[in-house]
Scaffold this motif. Structure first.
Motif, mmCIF file in Angstrom:
data_model
loop_
_atom_site.group_PDB
_atom_site.id
_atom_site.type_symbol
_atom_site.label_atom_id
_atom_site.label_comp_id
_atom_site.label_asym_id
_atom_site.label_seq_id
_atom_site.Cartn_x
_atom_site.Cartn_y
_atom_site.Cartn_z
ATOM 1 N N VAL A 175 40.561 33.903 35.175
ATOM 2 C CA VAL A 175 41.247 34.077 33.941
ATOM 3 C C VAL A 175 40.418 34.547 32.938
ATOM 4 O O VAL A 175 39.525 34.160 32.399
ATOM 5 C CB VAL A 175 41.560 32.704 33.603
ATOM 6 C CG1 VAL A 175 42.820 32.722 32.287
ATOM 7 C CG2 VAL A 175 42.650 32.034 34.795
ATOM 8 N N VAL A 176 40.989 35.787 32.320
ATOM 9 C CA VAL A 176 40.240 36.515 31.362
ATOM 10 C C VAL A 176 41.122 36.461 29.859
ATOM 11 O O VAL A 176 42.190 36.814 29.738
ATOM 12 C CB VAL A 176 40.233 37.926 31.641
ATOM 13 C CG1 VAL A 176 39.589 38.809 30.474
ATOM 14 C CG2 VAL A 176 39.433 38.087 33.013
ATOM 15 N N PHE A 177 40.455 35.708 28.828
ATOM 16 C CA PHE A 177 41.072 35.603 27.641
ATOM 17 C C PHE A 177 40.958 36.850 26.791
ATOM 18 O O PHE A 177 40.002 37.544 26.987
ATOM 19 C CB PHE A 177 40.681 34.383 26.994
ATOM 20 C CG PHE A 177 41.470 33.115 27.728
ATOM 21 C CD1 PHE A 177 42.497 32.521 26.976
ATOM 22 C CD2 PHE A 177 40.774 32.526 28.716
ATOM 23 C CE1 PHE A 177 43.136 31.480 27.741
ATOM 24 C CE2 PHE A 177 41.305 31.435 29.329
ATOM 25 C CZ PHE A 177 42.622 30.903 28.962
ATOM 26 N N ALA A 178 41.665 36.899 25.747
ATOM 27 C CA ALA A 178 41.432 38.086 24.750
ATOM 28 C C ALA A 178 40.410 38.254 24.066
ATOM 29 O O ALA A 178 40.204 39.291 23.609
ATOM 30 C CB ALA A 178 42.813 38.069 24.010
ATOM 31 N N ASP A 179 39.655 37.133 24.152
ATOM 32 C CA ASP A 179 38.358 37.326 22.934
ATOM 33 C C ASP A 179 37.147 37.820 23.568
ATOM 34 O O ASP A 179 35.839 37.972 23.219
ATOM 35 C CB ASP A 179 38.167 36.091 22.470
ATOM 36 C CG ASP A 179 37.611 34.872 23.264
ATOM 37 O OD1 ASP A 179 38.057 35.196 24.650
ATOM 38 O OD2 ASP A 179 37.111 34.077 23.076
ATOM 39 N N VAL A 180 37.170 38.347 24.995
ATOM 40 C CA VAL A 180 36.109 38.813 25.821
ATOM 41 C C VAL A 180 35.609 40.184 25.297
ATOM 42 O O VAL A 180 36.539 41.007 24.934
ATOM 43 C CB VAL A 180 36.268 38.674 27.417
ATOM 44 C CG1 VAL A 180 36.560 37.357 27.506
ATOM 45 C CG2 VAL A 180 37.245 39.648 27.729
ATOM 46 N N ASP A 181 34.314 40.769 25.668
ATOM 47 C CA ASP A 181 34.110 41.886 25.789
ATOM 48 C C ASP A 181 34.563 42.581 26.683
ATOM 49 O O ASP A 181 34.102 42.393 28.132
ATOM 50 C CB ASP A 181 32.502 42.021 25.648
ATOM 51 C CG ASP A 181 31.747 43.466 25.564
ATOM 52 O OD1 ASP A 181 31.965 44.218 24.503
ATOM 53 O OD2 ASP A 181 31.870 44.021 26.667
ATOM 54 N N ILE A 182 35.373 43.687 26.590
ATOM 55 C CA ILE A 182 36.367 44.145 27.586
ATOM 56 C C ILE A 182 35.306 45.025 28.603
ATOM 57 O O ILE A 182 35.314 44.526 29.975
ATOM 58 C CB ILE A 182 37.118 45.134 27.204
ATOM 59 C CG1 ILE A 182 38.461 44.333 26.569
ATOM 60 C CG2 ILE A 182 37.704 46.032 28.279
ATOM 61 C CD1 ILE A 182 39.576 45.427 25.862
ATOM 62 N N ALA A 183 34.458 45.722 28.304
ATOM 63 C CA ALA A 183 33.561 46.382 29.051
ATOM 64 C C ALA A 183 32.882 45.691 29.968
ATOM 65 O O ALA A 183 32.806 45.932 31.147
ATOM 66 C CB ALA A 183 32.536 47.517 28.028
ATOM 67 N N SER A 184 32.043 44.714 29.418
ATOM 68 C CA SER A 184 31.120 44.069 30.170
ATOM 69 C C SER A 184 31.942 43.123 31.063
ATOM 70 O O SER A 184 31.572 42.883 32.344
ATOM 71 C CB SER A 184 30.060 43.340 29.520
ATOM 72 O OG SER A 184 30.774 42.250 28.709
ATOM 73 N N THR A 185 32.928 42.591 30.773
ATOM 74 C CA THR A 185 33.687 41.717 31.408
ATOM 75 C C THR A 185 34.425 42.394 32.639
ATOM 76 O O THR A 185 34.360 41.882 34.081
ATOM 77 C CB THR A 185 34.743 40.901 30.708
ATOM 78 O OG1 THR A 185 34.137 40.095 29.822
ATOM 79 C CG2 THR A 185 35.420 39.746 31.674
ATOM 80 N N ALA A 186 34.913 43.577 32.463
ATOM 81 C CA ALA A 186 35.513 44.609 33.404
ATOM 82 C C ALA A 186 34.470 44.754 34.623
ATOM 83 O O ALA A 186 34.726 44.736 35.678
ATOM 84 C CB ALA A 186 36.138 45.546 32.631
ATOM 85 N N ALA A 187 33.277 45.153 33.974
ATOM 86 C CA ALA A 187 32.225 45.396 35.143
ATOM 87 C C ALA A 187 31.975 44.455 35.858
ATOM 88 O O ALA A 187 31.831 44.422 36.965
ATOM 89 C CB ALA A 187 30.940 46.012 34.288
#
Length: 474
Positions: free
Chosen positions: A250-262
């Motif tokens: 579950v990925v919430f909107a406050d994450v760092d997109i680049a590192s979390t996607a990686a």
């Protein structure tokens, strides 16, 4: 290997082992059948009294030496993993290898620390206490996707508790189990305490049904577990099951997109997605869904995959041709049913190896087969959510319950999600299943029951005897 004797042939026939990355024949493996299973169980039963009665301190010394040998031979183990089933060397170097050693050493330390309890000291003429005892002969049916980790999670706690074991690895992953047992013997584990018999379904069935086996520990799938439960019913044999998962991330909107996607790409697709606790269902907040999917796709298309001996490779081959075809059939059926947007992958790669390109399905129907069944291949499905309640509903919308993942910088959200997610373990903020030896691991639902790891994992191989003592007055 029965006792200290390696088998050159077996009543179960032979299996032609093929390097899954190259398609090249490696060797013929003799397979155990009912005859060999019976002989191994008898050897384990004969060795049990002396191993059970050995002074705990001496048993610990032997298991400490065993852990030393496992660590010293880790290079051999890692190369075996690559040729056995195509686990990438990068996975062994940075994950499984160190964990195998730590599990073996952790449970060696438990051998002289197993204690009973005084359960009642009422005034008067008696008191009560408990005696922890080994179960007896444990039949271990280990997984093919990470056989060495499965060995480390099951065999050291069994031995530390005073049990003897018969190990049944899959026919296509026989090498690491053989070395594991050879090192146990070299460490001083008496012959017959640890036995290994590579074999197929008939060997596993014979082990489960054998009246000389006191308990079964199985890592595999729900269908195999159901068959084992039916067979074990005749002897009322207790069981430990770890049966895979369909874990949500579950990925919430406050994450760092680049590192979390990686992280989601590299971890979710490690070992070609052939991992029970990998997060293959991505539940992404509406506010970042499109940029996150974009970053995820870009990362997936750049993941190094191919030769598992290459230390830079993340995604290796499927374990064999039938696994590759099974996964490809699931992908083809999902594409034909138009269950979502296929953004990348979904094709068999050329050459002799069993490779499938990393596959991403966006806007996936969360209730379609490929989003509900354990694919055990390099496939990620992505869904949207708008509220926390919707995220929980999507994450829990599966029969599995092995693991779950949460990505957020909000401590309150993370702790609420930990309580609400139906899983045996929840990992927060790019944490991965460390399989730390002191941490219990296991599932709920069709992910099984029982635990491996920590004191809970040791207690799976202990039974408690209650004792009452009458104290006569003078």
């Amino acid at each position: 290997m029965i006792g200290d004797q390696a088998l050159s042939q077996g009543s179960g026939g032979t299996f032609s082992h093929v390097n899954t990355a190259t398609g090249q024949f490696q060797m013929d493996i003799p397979l155990a059948g009912e005859i060999e299973v019976d002989a191994a169980v008898k050897a384990a039963r004969a060795a049990f009294p002396a191993w059970r009665d050995m002074k705990p301190g001496r048993r610990r010394q032997i298991l400490d030496r065993f852990a030393d040998l496992v660590e010293q031979n880790m290079g051999r183990f890692m190369k075996m993993a690559v040729v056995e089933n195509g686990i990438p060397m990068s996975t062994m170097l940075h994950g499984m290898g160190p964990r195998i050693t730590s599990w073996t050493r952790y449970y060696a330390g438990w051998a002289d620390k197993i204690e009973g309890l005084v359960t009642g000291t009422p005034p008067g003429d008696h008191f009560e206490y408990t005696v922890p005892e080994p179960c007896g002969v444990i039949g271990h049916i280990i997984t093919w996707n990470a056989p060495m980790l499965s060995l480390a999670m099951k065999i050291p706690p069994s031995l530390a508790a005073g049990n003897t074991v018969v190990i049944k690895p899959a026919e296509f992953t026989p090498f690491s189990s053989q070395l594991f047992v050879e090192l146990a013997l070299e460490a001083g584990v008496p012959p017959g305490v640890v036995n290994v018999l590579p074999g197929g379904v008939p060997a596993g069935a014979a082990l489960v049904c054998h009246p000389g086996v006191d308990k079964i520990s199985f890592t595999g799938g729900p269908d195999g577990a159901r068959a084992i439960m039916r067979s074990a019913a005749d002897t009322l044999k207790p069981l430990v099951f770890e049966l895979g998962g369909k874990s949500a991330n579950v990925v919430f909107a406050d994450v760092d997109i680049a590192s979390t996607a990686a992280y989601c790409a590299a971890f979710g697709l490690s070992n070609s997605g052939q991992g029970c606790a990998l997060p293959t269902r991505l539940v992404i907040h509406q506010d970042i869904y499109e940029p996150f999917i974009e970053a995820l796709q870009a990362t997936m298309e750049q993941l190094p995959y191919g030769d598992p001996l290459n230390e830079n490779v993340i995604v290796g081959p499927m374990v064999n041709a039938s696994a590759r075809q099974r996964v490809q059939d699931m992908i083809d059926a999902a594409r034909a049913s138009k269950v979502g947007r296929f953004l990348t992958g979904g094709v068999v790669e050329g050459g002799q190896g069993n490779f499938i390109a990393p596959t991403l399905i966006a806007e996936a129907d969360p209730y379609c087969p490929i989003a509900q069944k354990e694919v055990f291949g390099p496939v990620l499905c992505a869904f949207r959510f708008r509220s926390e309640d919707e995220a929980v509903a999507l994450a829990n919308a599966t029969e599995y319950g092995l693991a779950a993942y949460v990505q957020t910088n909000d401590l309150n959200i993370s702790q609420r999600m930990v309580r609400r997610l139906q899983a045996g373990t929840v990992f927060v903020n790019q944490a991965t299943p460390a399989f730390h030896a002191a941490s219990p691991f296991g599932g709920m639902g069709i992910s099984g029951f029982g635990r491996e790891g920590g004191k809970a994992g040791l207690e799976e191989f202990i039974r408690i005897k209650g004792v009452g003592v009458s104290i006569r007055p003078d």
